[in-house]
Design a protein around this motif. Sequence first.
Motif, PDB file in Angstrom:
ATOM      1  N   MET A  10      32.751  12.462 -32.575  1.00 38.93           N
ATOM      2  CA  MET A  10      34.034  12.680 -33.251  1.00 38.93           C
ATOM      3  C   MET A  10      35.203  12.507 -32.297  1.00 38.93           C
ATOM      4  N   SER A  11      35.090  13.015 -31.080  1.00 41.44           N
ATOM      5  CA  SER A  11      36.211  12.926 -30.141  1.00 41.44           C
ATOM      6  C   SER A  11      36.532  11.476 -29.796  1.00 41.44           C
ATOM      7  N   ASP A  12      35.491  10.678 -29.568  1.00 42.97           N
ATOM      8  CA  ASP A  12      35.727   9.265 -29.248  1.00 42.97           C
ATOM      9  C   ASP A  12      36.209   8.484 -30.471  1.00 42.97           C
ATOM     10  N   PHE A  13      35.775   8.889 -31.654  1.00 42.43           N
ATOM     11  CA  PHE A  13      36.274   8.255 -32.878  1.00 42.43           C
ATOM     12  C   PHE A  13      37.767   8.510 -33.032  1.00 42.43           C
ATOM     13  N   PHE A  14      38.185   9.752 -32.846  1.00 43.35           N
ATOM     14  CA  PHE A  14      39.611  10.081 -32.941  1.00 43.35           C
ATOM     15  C   PHE A  14      40.427   9.319 -31.905  1.00 43.35           C
ATOM     16  N   LEU A  15      39.878   9.149 -30.707  1.00 41.99           N
ATOM     17  CA  LEU A  15      40.616   8.488 -29.637  1.00 41.99           C
ATOM     18  C   LEU A  15      40.668   6.983 -29.842  1.00 41.99           C
ATOM     19  N   SER A  16      39.537   6.374 -30.215  1.00 39.94           N
ATOM     20  CA  SER A  16      39.504   4.924 -30.397  1.00 39.94           C
ATOM     21  C   SER A  16      40.343   4.478 -31.585  1.00 39.94           C
ATOM     22  N   ARG A  17      40.407   5.303 -32.625  1.00 39.11           N
ATOM     23  CA  ARG A  17      41.236   4.968 -33.798  1.00 39.11           C
ATOM     24  C   ARG A  17      42.681   5.442 -33.636  1.00 39.11           C
ATOM     25  N   LYS A  18      42.980   6.036 -32.480  1.00 38.93           N
ATOM     26  CA  LYS A  18      44.328   6.528 -32.171  1.00 38.93           C
ATOM     27  C   LYS A  18      44.817   7.532 -33.203  1.00 38.93           C
ATOM     28  N   ILE A  19      43.882   8.332 -33.713  1.00 38.74           N
ATOM     29  CA  ILE A  19      44.241   9.386 -34.658  1.00 38.74           C
ATOM     30  C   ILE A  19      44.913  10.535 -33.919  1.00 38.74           C
ATOM     31  N   PHE A  20      44.348  10.903 -32.754  1.00 40.41           N
ATOM     32  CA  PHE A  20      44.920  11.958 -31.920  1.00 40.41           C
ATOM     33  C   PHE A  20      45.034  11.459 -30.489  1.00 40.41           C
ATOM     34  N   SER A  21      45.906  12.093 -29.723  1.00 44.21           N
ATOM     35  CA  SER A  21      46.007  11.798 -28.292  1.00 44.21           C
ATOM     36  C   SER A  21      44.877  12.489 -27.543  1.00 44.21           C
ATOM     37  N   VAL A  22      44.723  12.143 -26.261  1.00 49.14           N
ATOM     38  CA  VAL A  22      43.664  12.742 -25.446  1.00 49.14           C
ATOM     39  C   VAL A  22      43.798  14.256 -25.398  1.00 49.14           C
ATOM     40  N   ILE A  23      44.998  14.747 -25.115  1.00 46.60           N
ATOM     41  CA  ILE A  23      45.170  16.195 -24.967  1.00 46.60           C
ATOM     42  C   ILE A  23      44.972  16.915 -26.291  1.00 46.60           C
ATOM     43  N   THR A  24      45.358  16.298 -27.401  1.00 46.92           N
ATOM     44  CA  THR A  24      45.134  16.923 -28.707  1.00 46.92           C
ATOM     45  C   THR A  24      43.644  17.056 -28.991  1.00 46.92           C
ATOM     46  N   ILE A  25      42.879  16.036 -28.630  1.00 44.99           N
ATOM     47  CA  ILE A  25      41.431  16.086 -28.820  1.00 44.99           C
ATOM     48  C   ILE A  25      40.808  17.161 -27.950  1.00 44.99           C
ATOM     49  N   ARG A  26      41.219  17.236 -26.682  1.00 42.63           N
ATOM     50  CA  ARG A  26      40.671  18.251 -25.780  1.00 42.63           C
ATOM     51  C   ARG A  26      40.995  19.664 -26.288  1.00 42.63           C
ATOM     52  N   SER A  40      32.737  22.599 -27.004  1.00 39.21           N
ATOM     53  CA  SER A  40      33.487  22.509 -25.741  1.00 39.21           C
ATOM     54  C   SER A  40      33.039  21.342 -24.885  1.00 39.21           C
ATOM     55  N   PHE A  41      31.887  20.738 -25.186  1.00 40.35           N
ATOM     56  CA  PHE A  41      31.435  19.568 -24.433  1.00 40.35           C
ATOM     57  C   PHE A  41      32.475  18.459 -24.449  1.00 40.35           C
ATOM     58  N   SER A  42      33.227  18.353 -25.546  1.00 38.10           N
ATOM     59  CA  SER A  42      34.260  17.317 -25.657  1.00 38.10           C
ATOM     60  C   SER A  42      35.656  17.892 -25.466  1.00 38.10           C
ATOM     61  N   GLY A  43      35.735  19.128 -24.999  1.00 36.35           N
ATOM     62  CA  GLY A  43      37.017  19.765 -24.757  1.00 36.35           C
ATOM     63  C   GLY A  43      37.262  19.986 -23.284  1.00 36.35           C
ATOM     64  N   GLN A  44      37.417  21.246 -22.902  1.00 34.78           N
ATOM     65  CA  GLN A  44      37.778  21.549 -21.518  1.00 34.78           C
ATOM     66  C   GLN A  44      36.699  21.184 -20.510  1.00 34.78           C
ATOM     67  N   LEU A  45      35.448  21.040 -20.940  1.00 31.60           N
ATOM     68  CA  LEU A  45      34.376  20.742 -19.989  1.00 31.60           C
ATOM     69  C   LEU A  45      34.495  19.353 -19.366  1.00 31.60           C
ATOM     70  N   ILE A  46      35.211  18.435 -20.031  1.00 33.93           N
ATOM     71  CA  ILE A  46      35.430  17.111 -19.426  1.00 33.93           C
ATOM     72  C   ILE A  46      36.911  16.831 -19.184  1.00 33.93           C
ATOM     73  N   ASN A  47      37.770  17.824 -19.395  1.00 33.08           N
ATOM     74  CA  ASN A  47      39.208  17.625 -19.237  1.00 33.08           C
ATOM     75  C   ASN A  47      39.599  17.266 -17.807  1.00 33.08           C
ATOM     76  N   ALA A  48      38.824  17.749 -16.822  1.00 29.88           N
ATOM     77  CA  ALA A  48      39.133  17.418 -15.424  1.00 29.88           C
ATOM     78  C   ALA A  48      39.019  15.926 -15.166  1.00 29.88           C
ATOM     79  N   LEU A  49      38.190  15.223 -15.929  1.00 30.55           N
ATOM     80  CA  LEU A  49      38.062  13.779 -15.784  1.00 30.55           C
ATOM     81  C   LEU A  49      39.324  13.073 -16.275  1.00 30.55           C
ATOM     82  N   ASP A  50      40.063  13.703 -17.173  1.00 32.45           N
ATOM     83  CA  ASP A  50      41.318  13.136 -17.669  1.00 32.45           C
ATOM     84  C   ASP A  50      42.451  13.323 -16.669  1.00 32.45           C
ATOM     85  N   ILE A  51      42.519  14.497 -16.055  1.00 33.62           N
ATOM     86  CA  ILE A  51      43.693  14.807 -15.223  1.00 33.62           C
ATOM     87  C   ILE A  51      43.494  14.461 -13.754  1.00 33.62           C
ATOM     88  N   ALA A  52      42.250  14.349 -13.291  1.00 30.76           N
ATOM     89  CA  ALA A  52      42.016  14.065 -11.865  1.00 30.76           C
ATOM     90  C   ALA A  52      40.660  13.406 -11.667  1.00 30.76           C
TER      91      ALA A  52
END
Length: 465
Positions: A319-335, A377-389
């Motif tokens: 679901m998280s990658d679907f929302f991102l690839s279709r530009k339904i939500f931004s990265v931070i909104t998904i996280r 949370s696997f698609s939330g804060q647990l991988i958020n560090a990969l987005d910011i750093a």
Amino acid sequence: MENQCLPKKVPGFCSFRYGLAILLHFCNITIMAQRVCLNLTMVAMVNSTKPAHSTNDSAVAILDDVKNPVYSWSLDIQGLILSSVICGMVVAQIPVGYLAGRYPMKRIIGSSLFFSSILSLLIPLAAQAGAALIIVCRVLQGIAQGTVSTGQHEVWVKWAPPLERGRLTSMTLSGFVMGPFIVLLVSGFICDLLGWPMVFYIFGIAGCVLSLSWFVLFYDDPKDHPYMSSREKDYIVSSLMQQVSSGRQPLPIKAMLKSLPVWAIILNSFAFIWSNTFLITYTPTFISTVLHVNVRENGLLSSLPYLLAYICGIVAGQMSDFFLSRKIFSVITIRKLFTTLGTLCPVVFTMCVLYLSFNFYSTVIFLTLANSTLSFSFSGQLINALDIAPRYYGFLKAVAALIGMFGGLISSSIAGLILSQDSEYAWHKIFFLMAGINVTCLTFYLLFAKGEIQEWAKETKTTRL
């Protein structure tokens, strides 16, 4: 965004990057099985209630003693043996996080998985030598398993395109919940049919096979993989070109300490492991004391959350990658969305256990949902560090995991203390404490979490401390 310049996407399930996710998935299943199986075999290892054999059954008795040797370990010694693996994992976190990206993950993960598997094969022999040696084996095994579980995050820095991070990481992390599910299902049968040492031999051999497969199939950089298509290489490398470079820079420790998005990730990792440790540890106790079921039914009911958590983790990634690839939500909104689901849903369902459970089935359903929805949370804060750093992903994951482990140790200790002192309202106090921690950490995350690379983590002008 940089995604607009990418070459045409390579099909997912017919690719090497998804094959890598599946390989890591099975590696995680195996190390969790090696970690958890002692919790169940301990019952057979110290069983002092075996039926006495008659003289005519002496051959059967000897055979049974060989198949299932029994040791007279006190409850204190058993507790040390069971907790020693966590001590090893705590020791491994920061060194592995610091070394991640500086040394080849192929060697680090492969050798650590092999070492953990060899130690699993040696545990029955160590048990014969005494409790001290088995504790040493478990500490070393914890160091090896902590190396695998922490070091693998660095793999996705070079292998996971931004639009596929959710499904690739959730696929691998789901192995951590499938491992205990498999152990709960098969270990009892193995102990009865083949003896408890075979549990360690089977999972040890499986780990050795996987470690050898890892050395053959994995390459640290997709550009170096000899069998991957050039189309897939171009897709992965191009998608990460603006985020990852081969050069390494000193850790910007002072900038990390001042970064509110980093603290948002760390605090929610604390809340996640607090809740996860408590629910995993005390769900069987709750089922036994409140629902009054027998041991066999308890094992079956306790395994249900792992299966549903596995499904939730996979679904969250898709679901998280679907929302991102279709530009339904931004990265931070998904996280933020999946962090909210993974943090708040367990609170809601534990409150339902207290106030809306009127029979056996409703209690089981709410408990199962409380345990399993943590996997969002696997698609939330647990991988958020990969987005910011992404440059420091391994180190940040290690720090978050280390602090989270302390949360797990504290939660299980406090829960045990409350249960021993207040039998009437203990579960209310424990669930409300968990709810308070989760809501507080989630609020901080919703206020300060970010989805873009931070200035201190970028290629240039990031070396000052």
